[in-house]
Design an enzyme around this catalytic site. Structure first.
Site, PDB file in Angstrom:
ATOM      1  N   TYR A 105       0.838  -1.193   0.000  1.00  0.00           N
ATOM      2  CA  TYR A 105       0.000   0.000   0.000  1.00  0.00           C
ATOM      3  C   TYR A 105       0.880   1.252   0.000  1.00  0.00           C
ATOM      4  O   TYR A 105       1.959   1.272   0.609  1.00  0.00           O
ATOM      5  CB  TYR A 105      -0.893   0.041   1.242  1.00  0.00           C
ATOM      6  CG  TYR A 105      -2.030  -0.948   1.226  1.00  0.00           C
ATOM      7  CD1 TYR A 105      -3.248  -0.626   0.624  1.00  0.00           C
ATOM      8  CD2 TYR A 105      -1.893  -2.200   1.822  1.00  0.00           C
ATOM      9  CE1 TYR A 105      -4.294  -1.534   0.619  1.00  0.00           C
ATOM     10  CE2 TYR A 105      -2.939  -3.110   1.814  1.00  0.00           C
ATOM     11  CZ  TYR A 105      -4.138  -2.770   1.214  1.00  0.00           C
ATOM     12  OH  TYR A 105      -5.176  -3.666   1.205  1.00  0.00           O
ATOM     13  N   TYR A 144      -0.141 -10.070   0.135  1.00  0.00           N
ATOM     14  CA  TYR A 144       0.881  -9.516   1.027  1.00  0.00           C
ATOM     15  C   TYR A 144       0.794 -10.171   2.405  1.00  0.00           C
ATOM     16  O   TYR A 144      -0.264 -10.620   2.838  1.00  0.00           O
ATOM     17  CB  TYR A 144       0.740  -7.994   1.136  1.00  0.00           C
ATOM     18  CG  TYR A 144      -0.599  -7.507   1.652  1.00  0.00           C
ATOM     19  CD1 TYR A 144      -0.887  -7.472   3.020  1.00  0.00           C
ATOM     20  CD2 TYR A 144      -1.578  -7.063   0.759  1.00  0.00           C
ATOM     21  CE1 TYR A 144      -2.107  -7.015   3.485  1.00  0.00           C
ATOM     22  CE2 TYR A 144      -2.803  -6.602   1.222  1.00  0.00           C
ATOM     23  CZ  TYR A 144      -3.058  -6.580   2.580  1.00  0.00           C
ATOM     24  OH  TYR A 144      -4.272  -6.127   3.044  1.00  0.00           O
ATOM     25  N   ARG A 154      -2.590 -12.230   2.937  1.00  0.00           N
ATOM     26  CA  ARG A 154      -3.921 -11.862   2.484  1.00  0.00           C
ATOM     27  C   ARG A 154      -4.099 -12.181   1.012  1.00  0.00           C
ATOM     28  O   ARG A 154      -3.213 -11.914   0.191  1.00  0.00           O
ATOM     29  CB  ARG A 154      -4.160 -10.343   2.645  1.00  0.00           C
ATOM     30  CG  ARG A 154      -4.168  -9.805   4.033  1.00  0.00           C
ATOM     31  CD  ARG A 154      -5.459  -9.867   4.808  1.00  0.00           C
ATOM     32  NE  ARG A 154      -6.614 -10.474   4.221  1.00  0.00           N
ATOM     33  CZ  ARG A 154      -7.680  -9.806   3.740  1.00  0.00           C
ATOM     34  NH1 ARG A 154      -7.697  -8.491   3.761  1.00  0.00           N
ATOM     35  NH2 ARG A 154      -8.722 -10.446   3.272  1.00  0.00           N
ATOM     36  N   HIS A 157      -7.077  -8.476  -3.100  1.00  0.00           N
ATOM     37  CA  HIS A 157      -8.413  -7.924  -2.861  1.00  0.00           C
ATOM     38  C   HIS A 157      -8.404  -6.418  -3.094  1.00  0.00           C
ATOM     39  O   HIS A 157      -7.352  -5.768  -3.074  1.00  0.00           O
ATOM     40  CB  HIS A 157      -8.884  -8.228  -1.428  1.00  0.00           C
ATOM     41  CG  HIS A 157      -8.003  -7.629  -0.375  1.00  0.00           C
ATOM     42  ND1 HIS A 157      -6.820  -8.212   0.041  1.00  0.00           N
ATOM     43  CD2 HIS A 157      -8.115  -6.485   0.347  1.00  0.00           C
ATOM     44  CE1 HIS A 157      -6.246  -7.466   0.964  1.00  0.00           C
ATOM     45  NE2 HIS A 157      -7.004  -6.408   1.169  1.00  0.00           N
ATOM     46  N   HIS A 159     -10.573  -3.043  -1.562  1.00  0.00           N
ATOM     47  CA  HIS A 159     -11.526  -2.545  -0.580  1.00  0.00           C
ATOM     48  C   HIS A 159     -12.548  -1.647  -1.269  1.00  0.00           C
ATOM     49  O   HIS A 159     -12.196  -0.823  -2.125  1.00  0.00           O
ATOM     50  CB  HIS A 159     -10.815  -1.733   0.497  1.00  0.00           C
ATOM     51  CG  HIS A 159      -9.819  -2.521   1.286  1.00  0.00           C
ATOM     52  ND1 HIS A 159     -10.131  -3.166   2.460  1.00  0.00           N
ATOM     53  CD2 HIS A 159      -8.496  -2.767   1.070  1.00  0.00           C
ATOM     54  CE1 HIS A 159      -9.062  -3.766   2.934  1.00  0.00           C
ATOM     55  NE2 HIS A 159      -8.062  -3.556   2.100  1.00  0.00           N
TER      56      HIS A 159
END
Length: 234
Positions: A105, A144, A154, A157, A159
């Site tokens: 991120y 990640y 994870r 995906h 959000h």
């Protein structure tokens, strides 16, 4: 009292519990005392109202917000926002945020030792059209590690945040990609106990919407209420 004809009550078991032992950080934010009812104020009932004038021309295209193109597999993510009876919900603000193609991120607290992409901030937004439709251009995010348990990763995906006429009506969920091998090991995904409800968080690859020689396409419809509602995030 009988249930009124046509009313479709939410299946509460389809949504994740507030405190899920396998998802460790949920224990830190789950309430441990009885909830207090706070009456809505006028501002919560009447606003905010989101309009086109608050959106930039490239807010929906996460690949064109910088000087160059981001690294990764370009994809189209599209769908409709629907109510419990399948009716489109127009003029709803849809926001997305995600990791880059390397699984990192663009955020100061992300310490994953994967490269940042100077051409990818990982956030976008748009308003749904009259038919409840929305569309984003982005890159497929990477998996990640997240430290919840040994060797925790994870699944890829995106959000999603959806607003109605006020912040009090916000819905936050996650969109996953079909066939991800990490589903079985992810306590966030599996915190939704109902397998059918979990599948409502998984997008569908759509070859007919793919743009040849440019981008693959994934459809993700969001249902706000009812027995087919998209599970809300814990």
């Amino acid at each position: 009292m009988s249930t009124p004809p046509g009313y479709r009550r939410d299946d509460l078991a389809a949504h994740p519990p507030l405190d899920d032992p396998a998802y460790r950080s949920s224990a830190l934010r789950a309430p441990d005392r009885p909830l207090l009812v706070l009456p809505h104020t006028l501002s919560e009932v009447t606003g905010p109202v989101f309009g086109d004038e608050r959106l930039g021309p490239l807010d929906h295209d996460l690949t064109r917000q910088h000087a160059g193109e981001p690294v990764g597999e370009r994809i189209l993510v599209f769908g409709q926002v629907l109510d419990e009876d399948g009716r489109p919900v127009p003029a709803t603000l849809v926001e997305v945020w995600q990791a880059n193609a390397a699984g990192r991120y663009a955020h100061g607290v992300d310490r994953h030792p994967a490269p940042l992409d100077p051409n990818f901030s990982g956030a976008g937004r748009c308003l749904t059209g009259a038919d409840g439709s929305y569309s984003f251009v982005t890159v497929k995010p990477g998996a990640y590690p997240w430290g919840n348990h040994p060797n925790a990763w994870r699944p890829a995906h995106i959000h999603f945040s959806l607003f109605g006429p006020a912040f009090a009506t916000r819905l936050v969920t996650q969109m996953y990609f079909p066939g991800d091998p990490l589903f079985e090991y992810d306590p966030i995904f599996r915190s939704v106990r109902d397998p059918a409800a979990r599948e409502r968080m998984v997008s569908a690859f759509d070859l007919s919407a793919t743009q040849p020689d440019w981008a693959l396409a994934y459809r993700f419809d969001v249902v706000l209420r009812g027995r087919e509602a998209t599970p809300m995030e814990a």
